[in-house]
Design an enzyme around this catalytic site. Structure first.
Site, mmCIF file in Angstrom:
data_model
loop_
_atom_site.group_PDB
_atom_site.id
_atom_site.type_symbol
_atom_site.label_atom_id
_atom_site.label_comp_id
_atom_site.label_asym_id
_atom_site.label_seq_id
_atom_site.Cartn_x
_atom_site.Cartn_y
_atom_site.Cartn_z
ATOM 1 C CG ASN A 180 -36.066 12.929 3.953
ATOM 2 O OD1 ASN A 180 -35.207 12.217 3.422
ATOM 3 N ND2 ASN A 180 -35.763 13.820 4.864
ATOM 4 N N GLY A 218 -30.842 8.228 7.320
ATOM 5 C CA GLY A 218 -32.082 7.648 7.840
ATOM 6 C C GLY A 218 -32.127 7.747 9.354
ATOM 7 N N GLY A 258 -28.924 3.525 11.667
ATOM 8 C CA GLY A 258 -27.535 3.931 11.471
ATOM 9 C C GLY A 258 -26.598 3.181 12.396
ATOM 10 C CD GLU A 265 -26.313 13.933 7.752
ATOM 11 O OE1 GLU A 265 -26.829 14.514 8.714
ATOM 12 O OE2 GLU A 265 -25.092 13.985 7.490
ATOM 13 C CB CYS A 309 -32.411 15.384 8.759
ATOM 14 S SG CYS A 309 -32.489 14.005 7.694
ATOM 15 C CD GLU A 344 -24.577 12.682 3.159
ATOM 16 O OE1 GLU A 344 -24.306 11.933 2.202
ATOM 17 O OE2 GLU A 344 -25.687 12.736 3.689
HETATM 18 C C1 UN1 Z 1 -32.607 16.058 4.912
HETATM 19 O O1 UN1 Z 1 -33.623 16.434 5.486
HETATM 20 O O2 UN1 Z 1 -32.184 14.901 5.070
HETATM 21 O O3 UN1 Z 1 -31.419 21.946 4.079
HETATM 22 C C2 UN1 Z 1 -31.841 16.880 3.942
HETATM 23 C C3 UN1 Z 1 -32.357 21.207 3.743
HETATM 24 C C4 UN1 Z 1 -32.230 20.405 2.464
HETATM 25 C C5 UN1 Z 1 -31.645 19.058 2.735
HETATM 26 C C6 UN1 Z 1 -32.339 18.296 3.826
HETATM 27 N N1 UN1 Z 1 -31.409 21.132 1.525
HETATM 28 O O4 UN1 Z 1 -33.362 21.085 4.411
#
Ligand code: UN1
Length: 501
Positions: free
Chosen positions: A154, A230, A235, A252, A286, A465
């Site tokens: 993604n 993922g 995980g 994550e 995410c 991270e």
């Molecule tokens: C993710 O979806 O794994 O804040 C990372 C955000 C992006 C990073 C997302 N800068 O949505």
């Protein structure tokens, strides 16, 4: 349509096929006939070769002064900026997100490269006073060894950068296994990095499946660190396998992120933010807003505004300027999301969407209509499980305590957001919403590269991270004491200087 390319693994500075000679292909989710390339379908022997190369390069790289490692990252940052448009177009073609978002993904990598380049001249440790006279005390950061980096589709360039650049500045070497849906992005990224002067063996890339490449990487005794983004189940599996060789593991994982819209909120601002957070990247972040917790006094008005806006969103190929929402990653994702939409119909009221989108050219790719459910019970499956698609659930609420309870009622804790102009509520949300990222009057997405990123509960295993937090993960502490008193001074025992009261 652009030509199909043949891509290779990067092992010890050489571009090579899988030892077995086997390959797989990656196709565009906007048009399955657009095959991006063929890639090595690697196996354990390729992982072994890559880890051996990374291990062999460790001593030279870890002994290279950190400011010099930083200079290489600085050059890498500049090259990534030069190639931003090319990388963004490849990304849109390979994973589907609309072009402005793909540019943002590459920009995130550039930001991390500059930030970590600067860290080459800091990598601060600490000096502290000793409890003994004539004794010096400090703690320094040490490189750890080979990092196994397993990245999702993604954010196919930003997330490899999040993990790789802090590893490199700390003096570690790396093997990246990219998601099988986006290997071209990572291989092209690696080509640019090598052009920037990363020495042979310091960065290696092995493409292939989770079973054939991911497992041997996670289990390899010479890999000391695993960083993974993922699904939660993957995980947990990685963590369990890595425990056998006592690896340091950063996970994550999922999110079920809420935007709370209070009765006093600026509804127009909330609307813009909800559409961006729920349907940006087709909901495949995410940090996507998959729950909208809306005060009942503004629920009907806000829902109507939202329905109208969502009805006007244009689905299509992310390379076309008029497209608001691109495809989801593949046909399996369409099926999974459709499954949740079916569950949602039994649990709640469908406001809009709910079906795969197949009109005209959309039939060539993997599209799903932006979907909203309302009157969703906080414990409904669509309000609890991560769908990872353009689906959001509206939950009406009446009071603050109930809101806090609902926000915290999911197993994840990545990103939370509140729209209000009441400053006391804003600060309560920061204290009481259980999450690693908290926003006020801003949606759930848009984390910046110099602050810690990660979540609570099942979103991960406690690590963060980027920013300074990444340095703590990719280096380890060594505490150093130098006693220049010329005599034995026993800590905690020879306490004559301590006031015994
Ligand atoms: C993710 O979806 O794994 O804040 C990372 C955000 C992006 C990073 C997302 N800068 O949505």
């Amino acid at each position: 349509m652009t030509a199909t390319m043949t891509y290779h693994n990067l092992i010890g500075g050489k571009w090579v096929d899988a030892r077995s000679g086997r390959t797989f292909t990656s196709a565009s989710p906007a048009n399955r006939d657009d095959v991006i390339g063929t890639f090595p379908a690697s196996g354990v022997e390729d992982v072994d070769a890559a880890v051996a190369a990374a291990k062999g390069a460790f001593s030279g790289w870890s002994l290279t002064p950190a400011p010099k490692r930083g200079e290489i990252l600085f050059k890498v940052a500049r090259l990534l900026a030069e190639h931003k448009e090319e990388l963004a177009r490849l990304m849109t073609r390979e994973m589907g997100k609309v072009l402005p978002e793909a540019r943002g993904d590459v920009q995130e990598a550039i930001d991390v490269a500059y930030y970590m380049a600067g860290e080459g001249r800091r990598l601060f440790g600490m000096t502290v006073p000793s409890e003994m006279p004539d004794k010096f005390a400090m703690a320094i950061r040490r490189p750890i060894g080979v990092a196994g980096i397993i990245t999702p589709w993604n954010f196919p360039i930003a997330i490899p950068a999040w993990k790789l650049f802090p590893a490199l500045i700390c003096g570690d070497t790396a093997v990246i296994k990219p998601a099988s849906d986006t290997p071209a992005c990572v291989v092209r990224f690696a080509e640019i990095l090598m052009e920037g002067g990363i020495p042979d063996g310091v960065l290696n890339v092995v493409t292939g499946s989770g079973d054939a490449v991911g497992h041997p990487l996670v289990e390899h005794p010479d890999v000391r660190i695993i960083s993974f983004t993922g699904h939660t189940e993957t995980g947990i599996d990685i963590s369990t396998r890595a425990a056998q060789t006592l690896k340091r593991v950063s996970l994550e994982l999922g999110g079920k992120n809420p935007i709370v819209i209070w009765e006093d909120a600026d509804l127009q601002l909330a609307l813009d933010s909800v559409v961006w957070s729920a349907f940006g990247t087709s909901g495949q972040r995410c940090t996507a807003a998959s729950r909208l917790i809306v005060h009942r006094n503004v629920h009907d008005q806000f829902l109507e505004m939202l329905r109208k806006r969502v009805a006007s969103l244009v689905l299509g190929d992310g390379l076309e300027e008029k497209t608001d929402v691109g495809p989801v990653i593949n046909d399996r994702a369409v099926e999974r999301i459709a499954g949740y939409a079916a569950i949602g119909r039994n649990e709640a009221e469908l406001v809009i969407g709910g079906e795969p989108a197949n009109d005209g050219a959309l039939a060539r790719g993997s599209f799903f209509q932006p979907t909203i459910f309302t009157d969703v019970k906080p414990d409904a499956r669509i309000a609890q499980e991560e769908i990872f698609g353009p689906v959001t659930s509206v939950i009406p609420v009446d009071d603050w305590e109930e809101t806090v309870r609902i926000v915290n009622s999911v197993k994840y804790g990545l990103s939370t957001s509140l729209f209000t102009r009441v400053v006391n509520l804003a600060f309560r949300s920061i204290r009481d919403f259980d999450s690693g990222l908290g926003y006020v009057n801003h949606g759930t997405i848009g984390a910046e590269a110099h602050l810690p990123f990660g979540g609570t509960k099942a979103t991960g295993n406690g690590h963060r991270e980027v920013g300074q937090a990444a340095l703590d993960f990719f280096s380890e502490w060594k505490s150093v004491y130098v006693d220049y008193s010329g005599k034995l001074q026993r800590a905690q025992i020879d306490t004559t200087f301590v006031d015994q009261g």
